[in-house]
Design a protein around this motif. Structure first.
Motif, PDB file in Angstrom:
ATOM      1  N   ASP A  61       5.885   2.242  10.364  1.00 16.42           N
ATOM      2  CA  ASP A  61       6.427   1.029   9.762  1.00 16.42           C
ATOM      3  C   ASP A  61       5.443   0.438   8.745  1.00 16.42           C
ATOM      4  O   ASP A  61       5.832   0.092   7.631  1.00 16.42           O
ATOM      5  CB  ASP A  61       6.741  -0.002  10.849  1.00 16.42           C
ATOM      6  N   LEU A  62       4.169   0.340   9.125  1.00 13.50           N
ATOM      7  CA  LEU A  62       3.160  -0.198   8.201  1.00 13.50           C
ATOM      8  C   LEU A  62       3.011   0.704   6.990  1.00 13.50           C
ATOM      9  O   LEU A  62       2.910   0.223   5.859  1.00 13.50           O
ATOM     10  CB  LEU A  62       1.816  -0.380   8.903  1.00 13.50           C
ATOM     11  N   ARG A  63       3.025   2.003   7.170  1.00 13.89           N
ATOM     12  CA  ARG A  63       2.933   2.943   6.037  1.00 13.89           C
ATOM     13  C   ARG A  63       4.056   2.694   5.035  1.00 13.89           C
ATOM     14  O   ARG A  63       3.821   2.619   3.833  1.00 13.89           O
ATOM     15  CB  ARG A  63       3.030   4.386   6.528  1.00 13.89           C
ATOM     16  N   ARG A  64       5.281   2.582   5.539  1.00 16.51           N
ATOM     17  CA  ARG A  64       6.434   2.360   4.652  1.00 16.51           C
ATOM     18  C   ARG A  64       6.320   1.035   3.906  1.00 16.51           C
ATOM     19  O   ARG A  64       6.570   0.960   2.703  1.00 16.51           O
ATOM     20  CB  ARG A  64       7.731   2.405   5.451  1.00 16.51           C
ATOM     21  N   ARG A  65       5.953  -0.023   4.629  1.00 13.44           N
ATOM     22  CA  ARG A  65       5.836  -1.341   3.990  1.00 13.44           C
ATOM     23  C   ARG A  65       4.734  -1.350   2.941  1.00 13.44           C
ATOM     24  O   ARG A  65       4.899  -1.929   1.863  1.00 13.44           O
ATOM     25  CB  ARG A  65       5.593  -2.427   5.035  1.00 13.44           C
ATOM     26  N   LEU A  66       3.605  -0.700   3.215  1.00 13.53           N
ATOM     27  CA  LEU A  66       2.516  -0.637   2.237  1.00 13.53           C
ATOM     28  C   LEU A  66       2.957   0.071   0.966  1.00 13.53           C
ATOM     29  O   LEU A  66       2.681  -0.395  -0.137  1.00 13.53           O
ATOM     30  CB  LEU A  66       1.310   0.099   2.833  1.00 13.53           C
ATOM     31  N   ARG A  67       3.616   1.185   1.113  1.00 14.60           N
ATOM     32  CA  ARG A  67       4.031   1.960  -0.063  1.00 14.60           C
ATOM     33  C   ARG A  67       5.116   1.244  -0.860  1.00 14.60           C
ATOM     34  O   ARG A  67       5.164   1.345  -2.081  1.00 14.60           O
ATOM     35  CB  ARG A  67       4.467   3.358   0.365  1.00 14.60           C
ATOM     36  N   ARG A  68       5.975   0.509  -0.177  1.00 13.20           N
ATOM     37  CA  ARG A  68       7.052  -0.206  -0.860  1.00 13.20           C
ATOM     38  C   ARG A  68       6.566  -1.524  -1.480  1.00 13.20           C
ATOM     39  O   ARG A  68       6.952  -1.869  -2.593  1.00 13.20           O
ATOM     40  CB  ARG A  68       8.192  -0.477   0.124  1.00 13.20           C
ATOM     41  N   ARG A  69       5.707  -2.259  -0.793  1.00 10.85           N
ATOM     42  CA  ARG A  69       5.343  -3.610  -1.222  1.00 10.85           C
ATOM     43  C   ARG A  69       3.993  -3.728  -1.910  1.00 10.85           C
ATOM     44  O   ARG A  69       3.768  -4.655  -2.670  1.00 10.85           O
ATOM     45  CB  ARG A  69       5.342  -4.563  -0.018  1.00 10.85           C
ATOM     46  N   LEU A  70       3.039  -2.788  -1.637  1.00  9.03           N
ATOM     47  CA  LEU A  70       1.694  -2.933  -2.180  1.00  9.03           C
ATOM     48  C   LEU A  70       1.372  -1.859  -3.205  1.00  9.03           C
ATOM     49  O   LEU A  70       1.051  -2.161  -4.344  1.00  9.03           O
ATOM     50  CB  LEU A  70       0.678  -2.913  -1.031  1.00  9.03           C
ATOM     51  N   SER A  71       1.439  -0.596  -2.814  1.00  8.22           N
ATOM     52  CA  SER A  71       1.146   0.502  -3.748  1.00  8.22           C
ATOM     53  C   SER A  71       1.814   1.784  -3.257  1.00  8.22           C
ATOM     54  O   SER A  71       1.634   2.178  -2.095  1.00  8.22           O
ATOM     55  CB  SER A  71      -0.359   0.741  -3.852  1.00  8.22           C
ATOM     56  N   ALA A  72       2.553   2.423  -4.140  1.00  9.28           N
ATOM     57  CA  ALA A  72       3.180   3.708  -3.799  1.00  9.28           C
ATOM     58  C   ALA A  72       2.127   4.779  -3.550  1.00  9.28           C
ATOM     59  O   ALA A  72       2.397   5.789  -2.905  1.00  9.28           O
ATOM     60  CB  ALA A  72       4.118   4.147  -4.917  1.00  9.28           C
ATOM     61  N   ASN A  73       0.913   4.539  -4.017  1.00  9.84           N
ATOM     62  CA  ASN A  73      -0.181   5.514  -3.894  1.00  9.84           C
ATOM     63  C   ASN A  73      -1.070   5.210  -2.685  1.00  9.84           C
ATOM     64  O   ASN A  73      -2.293   5.209  -2.785  1.00  9.84           O
ATOM     65  CB  ASN A  73      -1.009   5.530  -5.176  1.00  9.84           C
ATOM     66  N   THR A  74      -0.439   4.942  -1.539  1.00 15.51           N
ATOM     67  CA  THR A  74      -1.173   4.623  -0.316  1.00 15.51           C
ATOM     68  C   THR A  74      -1.460   5.898   0.469  1.00 15.51           C
ATOM     69  O   THR A  74      -0.549   6.647   0.803  1.00 15.51           O
ATOM     70  CB  THR A  74      -0.385   3.630   0.555  1.00 15.51           C
ATOM     71  N   PHE A  75      -2.735   6.128   0.758  1.00 14.52           N
ATOM     72  CA  PHE A  75      -3.203   7.262   1.544  1.00 14.52           C
ATOM     73  C   PHE A  75      -3.702   6.719   2.879  1.00 14.52           C
ATOM     74  O   PHE A  75      -4.332   5.663   2.919  1.00 14.52           O
ATOM     75  CB  PHE A  75      -4.356   7.972   0.841  1.00 14.52           C
ATOM     76  N   ILE A  76      -3.451   7.448   3.958  1.00 13.19           N
ATOM     77  CA  ILE A  76      -3.901   7.032   5.287  1.00 13.19           C
ATOM     78  C   ILE A  76      -5.097   7.900   5.672  1.00 13.19           C
ATOM     79  O   ILE A  76      -5.025   9.130   5.638  1.00 13.19           O
ATOM     80  CB  ILE A  76      -2.780   7.189   6.339  1.00 13.19           C
ATOM     81  N   ALA A  77      -6.208   7.241   6.037  1.00 15.52           N
ATOM     82  CA  ALA A  77      -7.441   7.950   6.404  1.00 15.52           C
ATOM     83  C   ALA A  77      -7.676   7.824   7.904  1.00 15.52           C
ATOM     84  O   ALA A  77      -7.494   6.752   8.476  1.00 15.52           O
ATOM     85  CB  ALA A  77      -8.623   7.355   5.645  1.00 15.52           C
ATOM     86  N   TYR A  78      -8.048   8.938   8.525  1.00 20.48           N
ATOM     87  CA  TYR A  78      -8.405   8.950   9.946  1.00 20.48           C
ATOM     88  C   TYR A  78      -9.791   9.530  10.119  1.00 20.48           C
ATOM     89  O   TYR A  78     -10.210  10.411   9.375  1.00 20.48           O
ATOM     90  CB  TYR A  78      -7.407   9.777  10.764  1.00 20.48           C
ATOM     91  N   GLY A  79     -10.490   9.063  11.130  1.00 21.96           N
ATOM     92  CA  GLY A  79     -11.819   9.556  11.440  1.00 21.96           C
ATOM     93  C   GLY A  79     -12.357   8.819  12.639  1.00 21.96           C
ATOM     94  O   GLY A  79     -11.598   8.295  13.452  1.00 21.96           O
ATOM     95  N   SER A  80     -13.670   8.780  12.754  1.00 23.52           N
ATOM     96  CA  SER A  80     -14.309   8.068  13.857  1.00 23.52           C
ATOM     97  C   SER A  80     -15.658   7.552  13.388  1.00 23.52           C
ATOM     98  O   SER A  80     -16.195   8.004  12.369  1.00 23.52           O
ATOM     99  CB  SER A  80     -14.498   8.988  15.066  1.00 23.52           C
ATOM    100  N   ASN A  81     -16.212   6.619  14.133  1.00 23.80           N
ATOM    101  CA  ASN A  81     -17.538   6.101  13.799  1.00 23.80           C
ATOM    102  C   ASN A  81     -18.569   7.213  13.827  1.00 23.80           C
ATOM    103  O   ASN A  81     -19.490   7.246  13.025  1.00 23.80           O
ATOM    104  CB  ASN A  81     -17.950   4.999  14.777  1.00 23.80           C
ATOM    105  N   GLU A  82     -18.440   8.126  14.789  1.00 22.04           N
ATOM    106  CA  GLU A  82     -19.423   9.186  14.963  1.00 22.04           C
ATOM    107  C   GLU A  82     -19.307  10.288  13.910  1.00 22.04           C
ATOM    108  O   GLU A  82     -20.277  10.982  13.631  1.00 22.04           O
ATOM    109  CB  GLU A  82     -19.276   9.818  16.359  1.00 22.04           C
ATOM    110  N   PHE A  83     -18.148  10.456  13.346  1.00 24.32           N
ATOM    111  CA  PHE A  83     -17.925  11.561  12.418  1.00 24.32           C
ATOM    112  C   PHE A  83     -17.740  11.111  10.975  1.00 24.32           C
ATOM    113  O   PHE A  83     -18.152  11.766  10.041  1.00 24.32           O
ATOM    114  CB  PHE A  83     -16.700  12.378  12.859  1.00 24.32           C
TER     115      PHE A  83
END
Length: 144
Positions: A61-83
């Motif tokens: 839901d947040l991904r869709r709202r970001l791309r529609r309302r803020l920027s179509a060029n929204t990338f989602i990043a995953y990781g961890s503090n350790e990595f």
């Protein structure tokens, strides 16, 4: 310690006229979206080339709202503090595979392993194991 509250006007002003990449935590993205005027059409930042959002799981839901309302060029990043950053979900990946964490970043190897550390086959459920440059060796005084 509580992080200082995001100042909406400052953030949107600093983002609005720039095209180079920007980074937001998911909570910051939620706060910005909540303060956008209702009924506004199209993304607020159409010239922004890349908006990275991460720090915790980002709902579909947040991904869709970001791309529609803020920027179509929204990338989602995953990781961890350790990595650090491990995977990136581009807009194309998000369209093709809703909820996906994306593809490994350059130089990152990802495996799914069982409790015994053995690599599992496609479709099996296990633990994510990451390998890459810059990965830390462990916590001081904690061998495991």
């Amino acid at each position: 310690m509580t992080a200082p509250r995001l100042v909406f006007d400052h953030v949107t002003k600093s983002f609005r006229d720039r095209t180079h990449p920007r980074v937001l935590r998911d909570a910051q993205a939620e706060e910005i979206l909540a303060k956008l005027p209702s009924g506004s059409e199209g993304p607020l930042l159409p010239r922004l080339k890349t908006l990275f959002v991460g720090s915790s799981p980002v709902s579909e839901d947040l991904r869709r709202r970001l791309r529609r309302r803020l920027s179509a060029n929204t990338f989602i990043a995953y990781g961890s503090n350790e990595f650090g950053e491990a995977t990136i979900a581009s807009p194309a990946v998000q369209d093709a595979h809703p909820g996906a964490v994306g593809k490994p970043c350059p130089g990152v190897a990802v495996e799914i392993v069982g409790d015994d550390g053995r690599r599992l086959n496609v479709g099996e459920i296990g633990h994510v194991r990451l390998r890459g440059e810059g990965m830390f060796a462990g916590y001081h005084g904690q061998p495991e």
